[in-house]
Design a protein around this motif. Sequence first.
Motif, mmCIF file in Angstrom:
data_model
loop_
_atom_site.group_PDB
_atom_site.id
_atom_site.type_symbol
_atom_site.label_atom_id
_atom_site.label_comp_id
_atom_site.label_asym_id
_atom_site.label_seq_id
_atom_site.Cartn_x
_atom_site.Cartn_y
_atom_site.Cartn_z
ATOM 1 N N UNK A 127 0.874 -1.186 0.000
ATOM 2 C CA UNK A 127 0.000 0.000 0.000
ATOM 3 C C UNK A 127 0.907 1.230 0.000
ATOM 4 N N UNK A 128 0.865 1.993 -1.062
ATOM 5 C CA UNK A 128 1.625 3.242 -1.146
ATOM 6 C C UNK A 128 0.644 4.396 -1.328
ATOM 7 N N UNK A 129 0.768 5.368 -0.470
ATOM 8 C CA UNK A 129 -0.122 6.534 -0.539
ATOM 9 C C UNK A 129 0.686 7.739 -1.019
ATOM 10 N N UNK A 130 0.371 8.205 -2.203
ATOM 11 C CA UNK A 130 1.000 9.417 -2.732
ATOM 12 C C UNK A 130 0.071 10.599 -2.454
ATOM 13 N N UNK B 150 -6.057 19.101 -3.480
ATOM 14 C CA UNK B 150 -5.407 18.106 -2.628
ATOM 15 C C UNK B 150 -5.488 16.779 -3.367
ATOM 16 N N UNK B 151 -4.328 16.248 -3.695
ATOM 17 C CA UNK B 151 -4.270 15.071 -4.563
ATOM 18 C C UNK B 151 -3.804 13.836 -3.787
ATOM 19 N N UNK B 152 -4.537 12.766 -3.960
ATOM 20 C CA UNK B 152 -4.208 11.510 -3.305
ATOM 21 C C UNK B 152 -4.189 10.402 -4.359
ATOM 22 N N UNK B 153 -3.190 9.563 -4.295
ATOM 23 C CA UNK B 153 -3.206 8.353 -5.104
ATOM 24 C C UNK B 153 -2.864 7.170 -4.196
ATOM 25 N N UNK B 154 -3.829 6.301 -4.023
ATOM 26 C CA UNK B 154 -3.620 5.079 -3.239
ATOM 27 C C UNK B 154 -3.316 3.942 -4.208
ATOM 28 N N UNK C 34 -5.495 1.112 -8.212
ATOM 29 C CA UNK C 34 -5.160 2.530 -8.073
ATOM 30 C C UNK C 34 -6.432 3.325 -7.849
ATOM 31 N N UNK C 35 -6.444 4.103 -6.780
ATOM 32 C CA UNK C 35 -7.590 4.980 -6.504
ATOM 33 C C UNK C 35 -7.057 6.402 -6.350
ATOM 34 N N UNK C 36 -7.478 7.251 -7.258
ATOM 35 C CA UNK C 36 -6.983 8.631 -7.282
ATOM 36 C C UNK C 36 -8.107 9.588 -6.884
ATOM 37 N N UNK C 37 -7.878 10.347 -5.828
ATOM 38 C CA UNK C 37 -8.863 11.329 -5.371
ATOM 39 C C UNK C 37 -8.291 12.726 -5.548
ATOM 40 N N UNK C 38 -9.031 13.572 -6.211
ATOM 41 C CA UNK C 38 -8.638 14.967 -6.365
ATOM 42 C C UNK C 38 -9.687 15.834 -5.678
#
Lengths: 204, 195
Positions: free
Chosen positions: B69-72, B93-97, B128-132
Amino acid sequence: MRILRFLSIVAIVSMLAGCYPKGPEYVDDLDVTFTSYDESFNFQALKTYAIPDKIVIGFEVDKTGDTTIEYMNAIDANKILSQVNFNMTDYGWTKVDVDQNPDMLMMLGGISTTNYFYDYWYNWWYDDWYNWGWYYPPYVSLSSYTTGSLITVFADPNENNPLNKVDPAWISINNGILTQGNDINRVLNAIDQSFEQSEYLKIN
Amino acid sequence: MKKYLIYSLFLLAGTIQGQVQSYTNISYSIGFGIGDLGEYVGQPSFRGVAAEYNVMMTNNVGIGISAGWNVFYKEEDFATYTYENKSISGKQFRYSNNVPLLFKATYFFTEKDKVQPLASLGIGTIYTKRDTELGLYKVTQDAWNFCLAPEIGVLYYLNPQNAFSVSIKYFNGFQSGNELDESQNYFSLNLGFTF
């Protein structure tokens, strides 16, 4: 050994979850300014606008259809309207009274709760402020906007169409700025941002 | 004949069971996004974990499974984004799990010694789950990417059962689906413990 492995994985995942990024820390991190304009509209051909001296922030319609309107307090409303007028003057527009046949109308409203604002937008403008026979305000397809949004609509009241409604030439939504914390500078900065990202309004 | 065959299978299974050696590795994972992921977050991820379980097939070859699990994350500066006749300003605010789930094969270049270099290849998927986030609004995109993950590393043994591990992995998550229309790739530096 299996228990050790299991506990190790649980501990590490728990640590990771604990340091998951928290995102916005301050309320102004959530401020958003949205603007949109009609690409076919020629702002350069116009010069004057009118704007009311109050800002509506709420309304209530009773069973008889009468509308009770709630206005923003005069101190804050005056600061907001002054900031809008300052930016309009800076862009070359001339403010006139509403009875001087302005080219455009600038209309502001504040939303304190999630609302479908459009239905009543018409009523209070038409009945309370611009009871001069024009059928407007402009037809604005607003869906729901959340707490504390300032909505500004810029429209040509002379525009006619078969429905007697006009689309806004420009609309600005400053989302998240009208809060209980009431930091008026956030509102004023947001208004400046609306104009900064709308240079097509500049006519000078 | 059938009876002898069944006896043989049991005998073989018992032999494997008696000889099987396995190990587990837990590691802290630092991620470095490249390509589309690198452009999206633009900075390393210090929030990551990986775990794997392997069974030694020979003295030099192991097979197993791994998960991570890497959280960017990146907080963008206040900016204006314009699309056609619409502009929107705010802080993104950018997140990529990124969650890789892999089968892997590992080759050890030496038999178990104080220091044991290794190379592995993982095959599987990355979720990959990307939340913007912008203001109170959020756009979510996700994808299950087919993934190949080569790795090189080394084990440093404290005793015959326990070792520190250092490795570099490259996750190549091939393009998949419509929401994230580019491959999702990143390197990770893994610092771990094997037991």
